[in-house]
Write an enzyme that holds these catalytic residues in place. Structure first.
Site, PDB file in Angstrom:
ATOM      1  N   CYS A  47      -5.118  11.146   7.967  1.00 36.55           N
ATOM      2  CA  CYS A  47      -5.975  11.106   9.459  1.00 36.55           C
ATOM      3  C   CYS A  47      -7.320  11.850   8.824  1.00 36.55           C
ATOM      4  CB  CYS A  47      -5.240  11.879  10.321  1.00 36.55           C
ATOM      5  SG  CYS A  47      -3.833  11.301  10.974  1.00 36.55           S
ATOM      6  N   THR A  69      -0.707   2.891   4.378  1.00 33.83           N
ATOM      7  CA  THR A  69      -1.386   1.696   3.835  1.00 33.83           C
ATOM      8  C   THR A  69      -2.191   2.165   2.940  1.00 33.83           C
ATOM      9  OG1 THR A  69      -2.635   2.071   5.906  1.00 33.83           O
ATOM     10  CG2 THR A  69      -0.862   0.649   6.046  1.00 33.83           C
ATOM     11  N   GLY A  93       6.728   0.286   1.986  1.00 34.90           N
ATOM     12  CA  GLY A  93       5.641  -0.658   1.169  1.00 34.90           C
ATOM     13  C   GLY A  93       6.037  -2.014   1.125  1.00 34.90           C
ATOM     14  N   GLY A  94       6.010  -2.975   1.736  1.00 36.45           N
ATOM     15  CA  GLY A  94       6.390  -4.246   1.618  1.00 36.45           C
ATOM     16  C   GLY A  94       7.961  -4.553   1.317  1.00 36.45           C
ATOM     17  N   GLY A 118       8.521  -2.176   7.687  1.00 40.81           N
ATOM     18  CA  GLY A 118       7.289  -2.254   8.562  1.00 40.81           C
ATOM     19  C   GLY A 118       6.840  -3.658   8.968  1.00 40.81           C
TER      20      GLY A 118
END
Length: 343
Positions: free
Chosen positions: A133, A198, A255-256, A277
């Protein structure tokens, strides 16, 4: 050995019936996914990052597909902590879901306040700290980019969170040395790590199939977060490196992940659990399928418990974990049969 015991795993003090979680931001409030499977089949449901105040997020367009991936710049839309505690968390508790609450903020104080507000709430299995963030007190630089900044956020959450509720730090891959940042977060009180968030990327709308396109950035925010299979090799590298440095710290690999074998890759690299995700956007029934495929993959490799092969890729060639059952010996020939001669 039963499927249930084979898939059981732990994230520090948190015991889970299986290692498959949703990735933050990809399961909505949970109500959306509940149309497709019972949420209690998940190891845990990870919420969209909750902030102190309601947010509408970025203007559209804020999603675009890329080869083997998805670029998003959502801007963390959500009801804020009040709405979450009033509507979303009670609903998840009614479903019997193990809930990991993701928190995000623009300052260390905001993170600490969110943890304090969650302290009195029931039904929280763990808190995931989204350190990717922008820090409004540091020219908008992400907390995740600097070990000290990331550690300060984790320390604030750990200080205000309910004792016994694990705190996980979710790290970004767009850094020079993710191991240094992981070490800082663990030293600050994180009981586990989520790897990875990400990756920053962008796309330009050149048009297609007779549509001229805008010839401008495809997202309203110019850049966004790349997710999906395109980032799996990067995520695996991060998990492998961090597990090598911190072998006793539980990791959620994200991740993937689209198949059971994808999940097994992360486990072998050092993850105790995985987050699903982007694949949920085109296959909302993916979680039960991935669980089935992972269980079949373990059974085919004679692995009795998933915990026995966490980080197996770090072991020397030929190493066999104690709980991996050896191949049964070939049956002895019956009387009168002749064994085939081998050279």
């Amino acid at each position: 050995m039963s499927t249930g015991s084979r898939l059981e795993t732990r994230l520090g003090a948190l015991e889970l019936p299986n290692p498959v979680l949703t990735a933050s931001g990809c399961g909505g409030t949970g109500r959306e996914l509940a149309q497709f499977f019972d949420l209690d089949r998940l190891g845990a449901f990870v919420t969209t990052s909750v902030m102190a105040r309601p947010r509408a997020g970025r203007p559209t367009p804020r999603m675009t597909e890329t080869p083997s991936g998805l670029l998003t710049a959502m801007g963390l839309p959500g009801p804020g902590i009040e709405g979450f505690l009033e509507r979303d968390l009670p609903w998840l508790a009614e479903q019997g879901v193990r809930t990991v609450v993701s928190v995000a903020g623009g300052s260390v104080e905001e993170f600490g306040e969110l943890a304090r507000r969650l302290r009195g709430a029931s039904g929280i299995a763990a808190i995931e700290v989204n350190v990717a963030c922008p820090n409004v007190e540091d020219r908008g630089r992400m907390f995740a980019w600097h070990p000290g900044a990331a550690a300060s956020v984790v320390r604030a959450v750990r200080a205000h969170a309910r004792p016994g509720v694990p705190v996980l730090a979710k790290l970004a891959p767009d850094v020079t040395d993710i191991v240094t940042i992981a070490l800082a977060c663990v030293d600050a009180g994180a009981e586990g790590l989520t790897l990875i968030n990400t990756m920053e990327g962008m796309a330009i709308d050149t048009g297609a199939a007779g549509r001229p396109g805008t010839l401008r950035p495809a997202l309203s925010g110019v850049s966004g977060g790349l997710s999906g299979p395109a980032i799996r090799p990067v995520a695996l590298r991060c998990v492998y490196q961090v597990h090598a440095a911190l072998p006793d710290v539980p990791i959620v690999g994200v991740g993937g992940v689209a198949t059971g074998l994808d999940a097994l890759e992360f486990v072998l690299a050092g993850a105790s659990a995985v987050g699903v995700g982007t694949t949920l956007f085109h296959d909302p029934t993916a979680v039960p399928r991935i669980l089935r495929e992972l269980d079949e993959a373990l059974a085919a490799r004679r692995i009795g418990r998933i915990g026995d092969v966490v980080g197996l890729a770090h072991k020397p060639a030929g190493y066999v974990p104690p709980q991996v059952r050896p191949e049964p010996p070939a049956p002895e020939p019956e009387a009168g049969e002749v064994k085939e001669k081998t050279s």
